[in-house]
Design a protein around this motif. Sequence first.
Motif, PDB file in Angstrom:
ATOM      1  N   LEU A  85      62.872  93.249  42.553  1.00 30.03           N
ATOM      2  CA  LEU A  85      64.314  93.409  42.406  1.00 30.03           C
ATOM      3  C   LEU A  85      64.645  94.654  41.588  1.00 30.03           C
ATOM      4  CD1 LEU A  85      65.471  89.735  41.805  1.00 30.03           C
ATOM      5  CD2 LEU A  85      65.629  91.087  43.900  1.00 30.03           C
ATOM      6  N   ASP A  86      63.843  94.921  40.565  1.00 29.48           N
ATOM      7  CA  ASP A  86      64.046  96.153  39.801  1.00 29.48           C
ATOM      8  C   ASP A  86      63.871  97.371  40.710  1.00 29.48           C
ATOM      9  OD1 ASP A  86      64.563  94.789  37.469  1.00 29.48           O
ATOM     10  OD2 ASP A  86      62.504  94.921  36.722  1.00 29.48           O
ATOM     11  N   GLY A  87      62.879  97.296  41.576  1.00 30.02           N
ATOM     12  CA  GLY A  87      62.659  98.389  42.522  1.00 30.02           C
ATOM     13  C   GLY A  87      63.812  98.532  43.492  1.00 30.02           C
ATOM     14  N   LEU A  88      64.375  97.420  43.922  1.00 25.93           N
ATOM     15  CA  LEU A  88      65.510  97.474  44.841  1.00 25.93           C
ATOM     16  C   LEU A  88      66.724  98.098  44.170  1.00 25.93           C
ATOM     17  CD1 LEU A  88      66.421  96.697  47.681  1.00 25.93           C
ATOM     18  CD2 LEU A  88      66.998  94.427  46.814  1.00 25.93           C
ATOM     19  N   ARG A  89      66.964  97.731  42.915  1.00 27.92           N
ATOM     20  CA  ARG A  89      68.074  98.350  42.178  1.00 27.92           C
ATOM     21  C   ARG A  89      67.855  99.855  42.018  1.00 27.92           C
ATOM     22  NH1 ARG A  89      67.184  93.884  38.705  1.00 27.92           N
ATOM     23  NH2 ARG A  89      68.721  92.232  38.976  1.00 27.92           N
ATOM     24  N   ALA A  90      66.620 100.247  41.721  1.00 33.62           N
ATOM     25  CA  ALA A  90      66.318 101.668  41.562  1.00 33.62           C
ATOM     26  C   ALA A  90      66.529 102.417  42.878  1.00 33.62           C
ATOM     27  CB  ALA A  90      64.882 101.843  41.069  1.00 33.62           C
ATOM     28  N   TRP A  91      66.138 101.788  43.970  1.00 32.15           N
ATOM     29  CA  TRP A  91      66.321 102.397  45.286  1.00 32.15           C
ATOM     30  C   TRP A  91      67.799 102.597  45.586  1.00 32.15           C
ATOM     31  CZ3 TRP A  91      68.368  99.775  49.724  1.00 32.15           C
ATOM     32  CH2 TRP A  91      68.298 100.517  50.900  1.00 32.15           C
ATOM     33  N   ILE A  92      68.624 101.610  45.237  1.00 32.06           N
ATOM     34  CA  ILE A  92      70.068 101.720  45.450  1.00 32.06           C
ATOM     35  C   ILE A  92      70.641 102.855  44.600  1.00 32.06           C
ATOM     36  CG2 ILE A  92      72.276 100.544  45.077  1.00 32.06           C
ATOM     37  CD1 ILE A  92      70.740  97.913  45.749  1.00 32.06           C
TER      38      ILE A  92
ATOM     39  N   ASP B 177      75.495  88.858  45.628  1.00 34.71           N
ATOM     40  CA  ASP B 177      76.627  89.261  44.788  1.00 34.71           C
ATOM     41  C   ASP B 177      76.158  89.658  43.392  1.00 34.71           C
ATOM     42  OD1 ASP B 177      78.342  88.769  46.875  1.00 34.71           O
ATOM     43  OD2 ASP B 177      79.067  86.851  46.098  1.00 34.71           O
ATOM     44  N   HIS B 178      75.167  88.919  42.869  1.00 35.27           N
ATOM     45  CA  HIS B 178      74.643  89.259  41.551  1.00 35.27           C
ATOM     46  C   HIS B 178      73.951  90.615  41.580  1.00 35.27           C
ATOM     47  CE1 HIS B 178      72.633  89.152  37.710  1.00 35.27           C
ATOM     48  NE2 HIS B 178      71.505  89.398  38.339  1.00 35.27           N
ATOM     49  N   LEU B 179      73.177  90.852  42.629  1.00 36.26           N
ATOM     50  CA  LEU B 179      72.516  92.159  42.744  1.00 36.26           C
ATOM     51  C   LEU B 179      73.559  93.267  42.779  1.00 36.26           C
ATOM     52  CD1 LEU B 179      69.978  93.923  43.271  1.00 36.26           C
ATOM     53  CD2 LEU B 179      70.361  93.515  45.718  1.00 36.26           C
ATOM     54  N   GLU B 180      74.622  93.070  43.542  1.00 36.19           N
ATOM     55  CA  GLU B 180      75.660  94.101  43.638  1.00 36.19           C
ATOM     56  C   GLU B 180      76.339  94.304  42.286  1.00 36.19           C
ATOM     57  OE1 GLU B 180      78.857  95.547  46.857  1.00 36.19           O
ATOM     58  OE2 GLU B 180      78.877  93.386  46.480  1.00 36.19           O
ATOM     59  N   ALA B 181      76.584  93.204  41.553  1.00 37.42           N
ATOM     60  CA  ALA B 181      77.237  93.317  40.248  1.00 37.42           C
ATOM     61  C   ALA B 181      76.368  94.076  39.253  1.00 37.42           C
ATOM     62  CB  ALA B 181      77.568  91.925  39.700  1.00 37.42           C
ATOM     63  N   SER B 182      75.044  94.001  39.418  1.00 36.45           N
ATOM     64  CA  SER B 182      74.138  94.674  38.486  1.00 36.45           C
ATOM     65  C   SER B 182      73.727  96.062  38.973  1.00 36.45           C
ATOM     66  CB  SER B 182      72.885  93.822  38.271  1.00 36.45           C
ATOM     67  OG  SER B 182      72.128  93.716  39.472  1.00 36.45           O
ATOM     68  N   ALA B 183      74.179  96.422  40.179  1.00 37.11           N
ATOM     69  CA  ALA B 183      73.855  97.739  40.733  1.00 37.11           C
ATOM     70  C   ALA B 183      74.859  98.776  40.218  1.00 37.11           C
ATOM     71  CB  ALA B 183      73.882  97.690  42.257  1.00 37.11           C
ATOM     72  N   PRO B 184      74.523 100.062  40.315  1.00 34.50           N
ATOM     73  CA  PRO B 184      75.427 101.089  39.780  1.00 34.50           C
ATOM     74  C   PRO B 184      76.665 101.333  40.642  1.00 34.50           C
ATOM     75  CG  PRO B 184      73.494 102.101  40.774  1.00 34.50           C
ATOM     76  CD  PRO B 184      73.226 100.626  40.754  1.00 34.50           C
ATOM     77  N   ARG B 185      76.724 100.737  41.825  1.00 33.10           N
ATOM     78  CA  ARG B 185      77.856 100.942  42.730  1.00 33.10           C
ATOM     79  C   ARG B 185      77.886  99.796  43.734  1.00 33.10           C
ATOM     80  NH1 ARG B 185      75.381 101.930  47.330  1.00 33.10           N
ATOM     81  NH2 ARG B 185      73.417 103.085  47.345  1.00 33.10           N
ATOM     82  N   PRO B 186      79.010  99.646  44.456  1.00 34.66           N
ATOM     83  CA  PRO B 186      79.045  98.635  45.516  1.00 34.66           C
ATOM     84  C   PRO B 186      77.998  98.931  46.598  1.00 34.66           C
ATOM     85  CG  PRO B 186      81.262  99.392  44.992  1.00 34.66           C
ATOM     86  CD  PRO B 186      80.314 100.322  44.277  1.00 34.66           C
ATOM     87  N   LEU B 187      77.470  97.887  47.171  1.00 36.36           N
ATOM     88  CA  LEU B 187      76.463  98.052  48.216  1.00 36.36           C
ATOM     89  C   LEU B 187      77.122  98.330  49.554  1.00 36.36           C
ATOM     90  CD1 LEU B 187      74.044  95.079  47.421  1.00 36.36           C
ATOM     91  CD2 LEU B 187      74.082  97.369  46.424  1.00 36.36           C
ATOM     92  N   SER B 188      76.440  99.115  50.365  1.00 37.42           N
ATOM     93  CA  SER B 188      76.907  99.314  51.732  1.00 37.42           C
ATOM     94  C   SER B 188      76.599  98.056  52.540  1.00 37.42           C
ATOM     95  CB  SER B 188      76.202 100.516  52.359  1.00 37.42           C
ATOM     96  OG  SER B 188      74.822 100.226  52.557  1.00 37.42           O
ATOM     97  N   ALA B 189      77.129  97.987  53.745  1.00 33.31           N
ATOM     98  CA  ALA B 189      76.903  96.820  54.600  1.00 33.31           C
ATOM     99  C   ALA B 189      75.425  96.629  54.895  1.00 33.31           C
ATOM    100  CB  ALA B 189      77.703  96.962  55.897  1.00 33.31           C
ATOM    101  N   HIS B 190      74.720  97.749  55.180  1.00 31.31           N
ATOM    102  CA  HIS B 190      73.306  97.591  55.525  1.00 31.31           C
ATOM    103  C   HIS B 190      72.465  97.254  54.293  1.00 31.31           C
ATOM    104  CE1 HIS B 190      73.298 101.943  54.441  1.00 31.31           C
ATOM    105  NE2 HIS B 190      72.045 101.728  54.077  1.00 31.31           N
ATOM    106  N   GLU B 191      72.907  97.705  53.097  1.00 35.71           N
ATOM    107  CA  GLU B 191      72.199  97.323  51.872  1.00 35.71           C
ATOM    108  C   GLU B 191      72.395  95.838  51.567  1.00 35.71           C
ATOM    109  OE1 GLU B 191      72.373 101.667  49.572  1.00 35.71           O
ATOM    110  OE2 GLU B 191      73.971 100.183  49.308  1.00 35.71           O
ATOM    111  N   ARG B 192      73.602  95.324  51.804  1.00 36.35           N
ATOM    112  CA  ARG B 192      73.829  93.896  51.622  1.00 36.35           C
ATOM    113  C   ARG B 192      72.995  93.085  52.619  1.00 36.35           C
ATOM    114  NH1 ARG B 192      77.760  91.750  48.350  1.00 36.35           N
ATOM    115  NH2 ARG B 192      77.678  89.837  49.590  1.00 36.35           N
ATOM    116  N   ALA B 193      72.884  93.596  53.834  1.00 36.13           N
ATOM    117  CA  ALA B 193      72.076  92.898  54.840  1.00 36.13           C
ATOM    118  C   ALA B 193      70.614  92.843  54.412  1.00 36.13           C
ATOM    119  CB  ALA B 193      72.219  93.577  56.195  1.00 36.13           C
ATOM    120  N   LEU B 194      70.106  93.943  53.855  1.00 33.07           N
ATOM    121  CA  LEU B 194      68.731  93.965  53.365  1.00 33.07           C
ATOM    122  C   LEU B 194      68.557  92.980  52.210  1.00 33.07           C
ATOM    123  CD1 LEU B 194      65.863  95.104  53.150  1.00 33.07           C
ATOM    124  CD2 LEU B 194      66.784  96.923  51.681  1.00 33.07           C
TER     125      LEU B 194
END
Length: 203
Positions: free
Chosen positions: A185-192, A128-145
Amino acid sequence: MPQTQKPEVRDRILAAASDEFYDHGFDGATLAGIARRAGTATANIYRYVPDKVALFEAVITDEFVAHLDDLIARRVAALTEPLDAAPAADELLGFWLTHRRQVATLLDHTGPTRRGAYPQHFVTQLVDHLEASAPRPLSAHERALAALVFDNTRRAIVAMLRLDLDDDATRHLIGGFWSYQLPGLDGLRAWIAEAGEPSPHGR
């Protein structure tokens, strides 16, 4: 006639239970083993708790869980907010080290107690924290990852707390783990962010 409870005996039982649950997990722990560690009779435990579930929840209290959750929330918030993250990290790590047996037990617990969902709760907090700090809501498969990534975080924390190391060595290891994980985690946010809005079929 009410059963007489002695605070010093209760403290011994709780300390013994903490060790037994840490060593064997909820399922493997026995009241006989706890009584043996506490230097008392198994029947005497029932003067203080009705069963093993209640004993586990007396070791891992609501206050303990709430305080841990608060420290985690402050730590993860500090990773993205414009403030010094070191105090929150030090306070969380200090709590882990002071209560390493309870924290390791809780993060690995899947028994039939009110704490049984905590490992998943821990992972969900971080997702949830990652999603809150991401530029948009995560898709289902991104949340699973993300859940997979943070479940590995949970397992790593438990493994490091369970190593037979002193506090300084454990602090050093966990610091090394964070130095590896935070850039990831920074890389994951950038990927999103680079992926943009996922298609409806990706949800």
